[in-house]
Every structure is written in structure tokens, then in C-alpha cells.
Design a protein around this motif. Structure first.
Motif, PDB file in Angstrom:
ATOM      1  N   MET A 266       0.822  -1.213   0.000  1.00 34.38           N
ATOM      2  CA  MET A 266       0.000   0.000   0.000  1.00 34.38           C
ATOM      3  C   MET A 266       0.854   1.260   0.000  1.00 34.38           C
ATOM      4  SD  MET A 266      -3.183  -1.192   2.400  1.00 34.38           S
ATOM      5  CE  MET A 266      -4.037   0.340   2.168  1.00 34.38           C
ATOM      6  N   VAL A 267       2.006   1.192   0.638  1.00 34.05           N
ATOM      7  CA  VAL A 267       2.896   2.359   0.645  1.00 34.05           C
ATOM      8  C   VAL A 267       3.388   2.671  -0.770  1.00 34.05           C
ATOM      9  CG1 VAL A 267       5.190   3.142   1.381  1.00 34.05           C
ATOM     10  CG2 VAL A 267       3.597   2.196   3.058  1.00 34.05           C
ATOM     11  N   LEU A 271      -3.942   0.586  -4.323  1.00 35.42           N
ATOM     12  CA  LEU A 271      -5.196   0.768  -3.609  1.00 35.42           C
ATOM     13  C   LEU A 271      -5.565  -0.512  -2.864  1.00 35.42           C
ATOM     14  CD1 LEU A 271      -7.208   2.661  -6.368  1.00 35.42           C
ATOM     15  CD2 LEU A 271      -6.049   3.633  -4.365  1.00 35.42           C
ATOM     16  N   THR A 315      -5.755   0.147   6.703  1.00 34.68           N
ATOM     17  CA  THR A 315      -6.303   1.464   6.383  1.00 34.68           C
ATOM     18  C   THR A 315      -7.137   2.061   7.515  1.00 34.68           C
ATOM     19  OG1 THR A 315      -8.173   0.446   5.258  1.00 34.68           O
ATOM     20  CG2 THR A 315      -6.316   1.123   3.909  1.00 34.68           C
ATOM     21  N   SER A 316      -7.871   1.233   8.211  1.00 29.96           N
ATOM     22  CA  SER A 316      -8.780   1.769   9.234  1.00 29.96           C
ATOM     23  C   SER A 316      -8.184   1.724  10.630  1.00 29.96           C
ATOM     24  CB  SER A 316     -10.109   1.002   9.223  1.00 29.96           C
ATOM     25  OG  SER A 316      -9.953  -0.283   9.779  1.00 29.96           O
TER      26      SER A 316
ATOM     27  N   PHE B  22     -10.294   3.593   1.912  1.00 33.28           N
ATOM     28  CA  PHE B  22     -10.367   3.826   3.347  1.00 33.28           C
ATOM     29  C   PHE B  22      -8.944   4.078   3.829  1.00 33.28           C
ATOM     30  CE2 PHE B  22     -14.694   2.582   3.944  1.00 33.28           C
ATOM     31  CZ  PHE B  22     -14.949   1.643   2.970  1.00 33.28           C
ATOM     32  N   ILE B  23      -8.289   5.004   3.186  1.00 31.99           N
ATOM     33  CA  ILE B  23      -6.840   5.033   3.313  1.00 31.99           C
ATOM     34  C   ILE B  23      -6.347   6.288   4.015  1.00 31.99           C
ATOM     35  CG2 ILE B  23      -4.703   4.958   1.999  1.00 31.99           C
ATOM     36  CD1 ILE B  23      -6.345   3.552  -0.198  1.00 31.99           C
ATOM     37  N   PRO B  24      -5.629   6.126   5.092  1.00 35.46           N
ATOM     38  CA  PRO B  24      -5.074   7.284   5.770  1.00 35.46           C
ATOM     39  C   PRO B  24      -3.865   7.829   5.024  1.00 35.46           C
ATOM     40  CG  PRO B  24      -4.364   5.294   6.857  1.00 35.46           C
ATOM     41  CD  PRO B  24      -5.310   4.871   5.778  1.00 35.46           C
ATOM     42  N   GLY B  26      -0.314   8.582   3.866  1.00 32.09           N
ATOM     43  CA  GLY B  26       0.797   7.646   3.816  1.00 32.09           C
ATOM     44  C   GLY B  26       0.520   6.508   2.865  1.00 32.09           C
ATOM     45  N   TYR B  27      -0.752   6.290   2.557  1.00 32.65           N
ATOM     46  CA  TYR B  27      -1.119   5.275   1.584  1.00 32.65           C
ATOM     47  C   TYR B  27      -1.804   5.957   0.406  1.00 32.65           C
ATOM     48  CZ  TYR B  27      -0.140   2.247   5.489  1.00 32.65           C
ATOM     49  OH  TYR B  27       0.476   1.633   6.524  1.00 32.65           O
ATOM     50  N   GLN B  29      -4.188   7.487  -2.142  1.00 31.41           N
ATOM     51  CA  GLN B  29      -5.487   8.128  -2.009  1.00 31.41           C
ATOM     52  C   GLN B  29      -6.244   7.957  -3.324  1.00 31.41           C
ATOM     53  OE1 GLN B  29      -6.195   9.926   1.036  1.00 31.41           O
ATOM     54  NE2 GLN B  29      -4.426   8.678   1.509  1.00 31.41           N
ATOM     55  N   LEU B 103      -9.188   5.327  11.209  1.00 36.20           N
ATOM     56  CA  LEU B 103      -8.135   6.264  10.817  1.00 36.20           C
ATOM     57  C   LEU B 103      -8.447   6.968   9.510  1.00 36.20           C
ATOM     58  CD1 LEU B 103      -4.919   4.238  11.771  1.00 36.20           C
ATOM     59  CD2 LEU B 103      -6.168   5.937  13.120  1.00 36.20           C
ATOM     60  N   ASN B 104      -9.119   6.293   8.600  1.00 39.16           N
ATOM     61  CA  ASN B 104      -9.391   6.915   7.305  1.00 39.16           C
ATOM     62  C   ASN B 104     -10.402   8.056   7.402  1.00 39.16           C
ATOM     63  OD1 ASN B 104     -10.868   4.459   7.902  1.00 39.16           O
ATOM     64  ND2 ASN B 104     -12.041   4.905   6.080  1.00 39.16           N
TER      65      ASN B 104
END
Lengths: 318, 316
Positions: A266-267, A271, A315-316, B22-24, B26-27, B29, B103-104
Motif C-alpha cells: 500500500m505504501v 489501492l 487502512t482503518s 479507506f486510506i489514511p 501515507g497510503y 489516495q 483512521l481513514n
């Protein structure tokens, strides 16, 4: 044994709620199995489910009754060994598929013990065959009968929010249900959607279990589920009910590896919904993770689901 | 497995819940699609605005005494969010209300904290954020258990908690006097939808129907006619072209989404009661009954049965 089948595959082979109580449910494997480990400790397997119980001079300590049919057979098996009453029933967690069926023990006066959140869960989602705990605790509890004891240890949410690991003494073996397995921890998850599982605490939980085992000098675990494997001729056979304590470390490494792989993917900008396909096509992921599961350790579709679930965790945050 | 991301046509105006990020920070978007602005602010009347960035939405209320903002989303989004608010008013953000602890949604609030905003969330959210902290998440200053109201003059935001649903601290909000209800994550206008995450991470299925019924009752009691969600949807235009869906929907979407869950849970229950093992259940369900829902995807629905099966087998 060449490899281990996933528990999901195992369940595909049978109807767990309707298994014949006195027959082989997989060719060569009995539906019911009783094992003696010494020092009064036994394991009772009912199809793919397993519990442990301890026979003492002052009574019997039972763990998860599983369901009404299983508990009745378990009671009969105990009666073949001792005429002592069942004094305690200890729940590993609150899920119905492990905690149902205890009334037969309640009727003979057994006290039911569980982590306090299990009681809350069982009240919130009641089941007619689940006996509510009489005794609850927050962090740990010692069920004692004479020179025998069953230690219950809670390390936070994991698979549900009240799961404990148990140490049976003096046998000094750890009973672990759903969050670890014997003989190895490199086994695919039974339900890759990870129902009612708190992924954020899995690694800390397993580390705490490892540390507990180290402090207590525990070297062997007993698994709450049957594992299946194949012999050198390709014939299916039951895996060992026990394994080295390193199986817990392996399960922790399983989670660490899969979290790291998803996070790294993901980094790079992938997606969350594309992460599973990317990883499953990655030779690096195959060598670092999939190959460690062994040839029977995973199915691609099942792993896709698990990777998607881990993506949601990354993500959450939960 | 190759994932089919094509939209299934039901013969009606199509609706796609984009594979929502659902991406904060750093990941990756989700960028806004090429046919829509990367971000926008929409006036909904009576001092209520919807701020959309990419496929995510928050709402804010502008009153005589300041501004109430909901989820800051992430650091970059919150910076733009603040700029968008500044285009409408020079009043400070007095409150930030978290819809959940995920977090998202809740990353990035420091820009509002720095101007003195008070952060509000359900008490369980504060526990969650303590348990799983993130450096870019501002901890709530004020927590509540059942109901809480914050106001900036004539404008107010009422927060309600109805138990476990999507996470263990989701707040349903009503913005007044617009009387529009925000339901984050669980409802996405303009119509009831199949969730985009087939693993149903963080869903507490055992309380979901009760949750929806409580929200329906609240909407009825308060005369709420419009609902807004925390995500945007893409729908097809008359020529089949993709276009951004509306920010709000009729309050009947709450019941429609509840019915989706009743149908899904019921379909799995029927197969489970008939003795079907978990992995056989998807084959026992006629998926065409779900084809009218937005984001209809048979593979996703099949995966969901694995999660729903557990509700019946283990109780959670």
C-alpha cells in the motif's frame, strides 16, 4: 506428514453440525477421539473441534463443551475414567461453536468460568444452549482442584474480545483455541474474513502468550481444532493434537509477515482493493509468505479474502 | 483470482460505489475521477455544507458563533477542508465531531485543534484511539455515551449512539436547522448498496438490524427527510456517462439499507439452517435478488456470506 489442510478445507469435507457421533467422518479418521497426556490431562476431539479436561481426585475440570451432542459424549467418556463430578467448566471464549452445550455439566453442579467480557458477549448474543459463566475475571484466573490447576490468561481482544489461553498443571501444557494451532502456526485461517477478530492486537496477544509460556516453562501446546495432513502416500491423516510452543511464534510470524506485505504494497501506492491481486502475483510474496504455508497451506481465493481483510485493517487501524 | 470490477446493469440508472479508499495519509489516495473536481464544497442550506475530496465526504455547519466540522479525513484533506471553510466564513472551527474512530476518517484534525477546536466523539472512540493511537489523530476532548449536542448559535449538531454497528463508536448526526442526517460508512446516497469491502471488516452484524431500526425511528421522530453519507458514489448519466452521484438521498435509504442486510442475513440463515457448510452457502443463494442494489457484485456477495455465516454459527 507432507502438509496440512486448512481448517476451511476440512470443514468443506464435512457438516460440522451433523457429524455422525460414532463413525469415521473422514476415511481413516474417527469422529470422536480421546487422548491422554498424563498428569490427569486429556483431550477430547469431536469432529474438527477439540477441548481438554483434567481428572483429579477432587473432581473434573472441563473446557469448552462445544455443543449439546458433544458434551453428552464427553460426559460419557469422562465417566469411563472417573466417577468424580465435573466441578468446573472453563470457556476459552464466547463463540457458540465452542461454548454451547454445557447444561449437562451445570446439572451436576459445575461452576462455569470465563473472562468477564465473555459474560457480556453471551448476554448480548444469547444462545439457548450456552450456560452463562458463574465466575468471571479480568486478567487471569486459576481453577484449582487439589494438586491440579487450570490457569486462564487474558491478553486483550484477539478472536472475539474475551479469548484466553489456558495452562493445565501439572502437565504444563497450553491449550490454545482458534488463534493458534498445532503442530504448526503456518496454517491458513479457517475464515479469511476474520469474523469477530481484532487484527490490531493479534501480534501483541501472541507475544504475550509466548512470554507466558516462557515464564511458565511450557513447551507444548494443545490445539482447539483438528489439523489434517497427508502421509507420504498421499493418504489423509489426522495431524497431531499437540505441537511445540514455537507454533505460537509461527502464528505470530504469520501475522507479522502478512501485515508487512500488505502495508508495504500500500505504501507503494496500490489501492486497498488491488492489494490482493498484486501480492498474489508477486514472486516475493510467494517466497516470503505463501511458500511457508506449504503446498496445502492456502488456496488462492481464500488468501485473496484474507489479504483484503488485512488491507482494511491497515487502512482503518482496526 | 481476477476481480471483476464492471458495474452490473440492472436496467435502471446505474450506480457505482467506487472502490472506496479507506486510506489514511501515507497510503494511496483515491483521486477524483477525471470527470469531476478533485474536491468541492456544496451548500445544503441553513448553514450546512458538504465537503467532498475524492470519494469522501464530511459536513460542516457555519453558525454565528463559529463552525462545526466533522471528520477531518487526513492531513492533506484537512488542509483543503480548512481552506474551503475559510472561503465561506472567517469564523474559527469551534468543534470537530468524529463519526467513528477509523483512521481513514479521523486523521488530520490538528489544523483545527491549533485554532482551538474542541473535539467530540463517542466514549468508545476515545478508548479505541487510546488503544490504537496514530500520530496524526487528535484525541477527543469531549466524549458522550448516548446523545450529545454541540451548537454554534442557531446551528447545531446532535450526535446519537445506537450501539455496535460499523465499529463500536459510530455516531449518527443530525445537523440543524437543515435537519439532514449524516450516517457515515453504512449508507451512501443515492440508494442502498452492497458494501465495497466484502470482508465486512469492522461490521458488528449481530446489532446491525437493531441499529438501522433505531436510526429509522430517530429520523421519523425528528422529521428528517434527507440523509448524507461519508462517501460519494458514481452513477451513470442519461447517455451512460459516469457522473458524480448526489450528496444526499431521501431518508428512505435507511430502511432500504436495513432491508439489504435483512435479505443478506436471511439468505445465509436459510442455507445455514438447511445444513450447508460455509463454503457451499454462496451456491445455495439466488443472487439476482440483490441485483437492484448499487455496487452489485456477485463475487463480493459470495465473500460476504463467509462473514455472515459466522453470525449464525458463532453468534457474532
Amino acid at each position: 506428514m507432507k502438509g496440512l489442510l486448512t481448517f476451511a478445507t476440512l470443514l468443506l469435507l464435512l457438516l460440522v453440525t451433523a457429524g455422525p457421533a460414532n463413525a469415521q467422518f473422514i476415511p481413516g479418521i474417527e469422529f470422536i477421539e480421546l487422548e491422554e497426556f498424563g498428569d490427569g490431562l486429556y483431550a477430547f476431539r469431536y469432529g474438527p473441534y477439540r477441548n481438554i479436561f483434567m481428572i483429579t481426585a477432587e473432581g473434573v475440570i472441563v473446557t469448552d463443551p462445544l455443543d449439546v451432542k458433544a458434551a453428552k459424549i464427553l460426559r460419557e467418556e469422562i465417566a469411563k475414567i472417573t466417577d468424580q463430578p465435573v466441578k468446573y467448566v472453563a470457556y476459552s471464549h464466547s463463540h457458540w461453536d465452542h461454548a454451547a452445550g454445557g447444561q449437562i455439566f451445570k446439572d451436576e453442579g459445575a461452576k462455569f468460568v470465563a473472562q468477564e467480557k465473555c459474560l457480556a458477549n453471551m448476554r448480548e448474543t444469547p444462545h439457548p444452549d450456552v450456560v452463562l459463566p458463574d465466575l468471571t475475571f479480568a486478567d487471569s484466573y486459576e481453577v484449582e482442584l487439589g494438586a491440579h490447576s487450570l490457569g486462564l490468561y487474558y491478553f486483550g481482544p484477539s478472536h472475539d474480545d474475551c479469548m484466553v489461553v489456558m495452562i493445565a498443571r501439572p502437565a504444563n501444557m497450553m491449550f490454545i483455541v482458534d488463534i493458534g494451532s498445532a503442530p504448526t502456526g503456518w496454517v491458513m485461517e479457517y475464515n479469511p474474513t476474520m469474523s469477530d477478530t481484532h487484527l490490531y492486537n493479534m501480534v501483541p496477544y501472541l507475544k504475550d502468550a509466548e512470554e507466558l509460556a516462557r515464564r511458565a516453562g511450557v513447551t507444548t501446546i494443545v490445539s482447539g481444532h483438528l489439523s489434517l495432513g497427508f502421509d507420504d502416500d498421499g493418504k489423509m491423516q489426522a495431524g497431531s493434537s499437540t505441537g511445540p510452543i514455537s507454533a505460537i511464534s509461527e502464528k505470530r510470524q504469520f501475522w507479522e509477515a502478512i501485515y508487512a506485505a500488505v502495508r508495504t504494497e500500500m505504501v507503494t501506492g496500490t489501492l486497498v482493493e488491488d492489494v490482493p491481486d498484486k501480492l498474489l502475483a508477486s514472486s516475493e510474496f510467494k517466497s516470503e509468505f505463501l511458500d511457508r504455508l506449504g503446498p496445502n497451506g492456502y488456496e488462492k481465493d481464500e488468501m485473496w479474502i484474507l489479504l483484503r481483510r488485512v488491507g482494511s485493517y491497515i487502512t482503518s487501524g482496526r | 483470482m481476477s476481480r471483476n470490477r464492471q458495474i452490473q446493469s440492472s436496467g435502471h440508472a446505474l450506480l457505482l460505489i467506487l472502490c472506496i479508499s479507506f486510506i489514511p495519509a501515507g497510503y494511496a489516495q483515491h483521486d477524483a475521477a477525471s470527470f469531476m473536481a478533485p474536491y468541492e464544497t456544496e451548500a445544503l442550506g441553513d448553514g450546512l455544507y458538504a465537503f467532498r475530496i475524492g470519494m469522501r465526504r464530511s459536513i460542516f455547519l457555519v453558525g454565528a458563533e463559529g463552525v462545526i466540522a466533522t471528520d477531518p479525513l487526513n492531513v492533506e484533506a484537512a488542509t483543503i477542508y480548512r481552506q474551503e471553510i475559510a472561503k465561506i466564513t472567517d469564523k474559527p472551527v469551534k468543534y470537530v465531531a468524529y463519526s467513528s474512530s477509523f483512521l481513514n476518517h479521523v486523521i488530520g484534525g490538528k489544523i483545527f485543534k491549533d485554532q482551538g477546536a474542541t473535539f467530540v466523539a463517542h466514549a468508545n472512540c476515545a478508548s479505541n484511539l487510546t488503544e490504537t493511537p496514530h500520530p496524526d489523530v487528535v484525541m477527543p476532548d469531549v466524549t458522550y455515551t448516548d446523545r450529545h449536542e454541540i451548537s454554534v448559535g442557531e446551528q447545531s449538531l446532535e450526535l446519537f449512539y445506537f450501539g455496535l454497528s460499523y465499529g463500536n463508536c459510530l455516531s449518527v448526526m443530525i445537523a440543524r436547522p437543515a435537519n439532514i442526517m449524516l450516517i457515515a460508512n453504512l449508507v451512501t446516497p443515492p440508494k442502498a448498496a452492497v458494501p465495497s469491502d466484502p470482508t465486512l471488516a469492522n461490521y458488528y452484524l449481530h446489532n446491525l438490524i437493531d441499529f438501522f431500526r433505531s436510526v429509522e425511528n430517530l429520523a421519523s421522530e425528528r422529521g428528517v427527510e434527507r440523509v448524507i453519507g461519508s462517501f460519494a458514489a458514481i452513477q451513470e448519466g442519461r447517455e451512460g456517462e459516469p457522473q458524480l452521484g448526489p450528496a444526499t438521498a431521501a431518508a428512505s435509504i435507511i430502511k432500504d439499507q436495513r432491508v439489504f442486510w435483512e435479505e443478506m442475513i436471511g439468505a445465509v440463515q436459510t442455507a445455514f439452517a438447511a445444513g450447508a457448510p460455509a463454503r457451499v452457502i454462496p451456491k445455495r443463494i439466488d443472487w439476482t435478488q440483490f441485483s437492484e442494489y448499487a455496487g452489485y457484485d456477485e463475487r463480493n456477495l459470495e465473500i460476504m456470506t463467509r462473514r455472515v455465516y459466522s453470525l449464525h454459527r458463532i453468534g457474532r
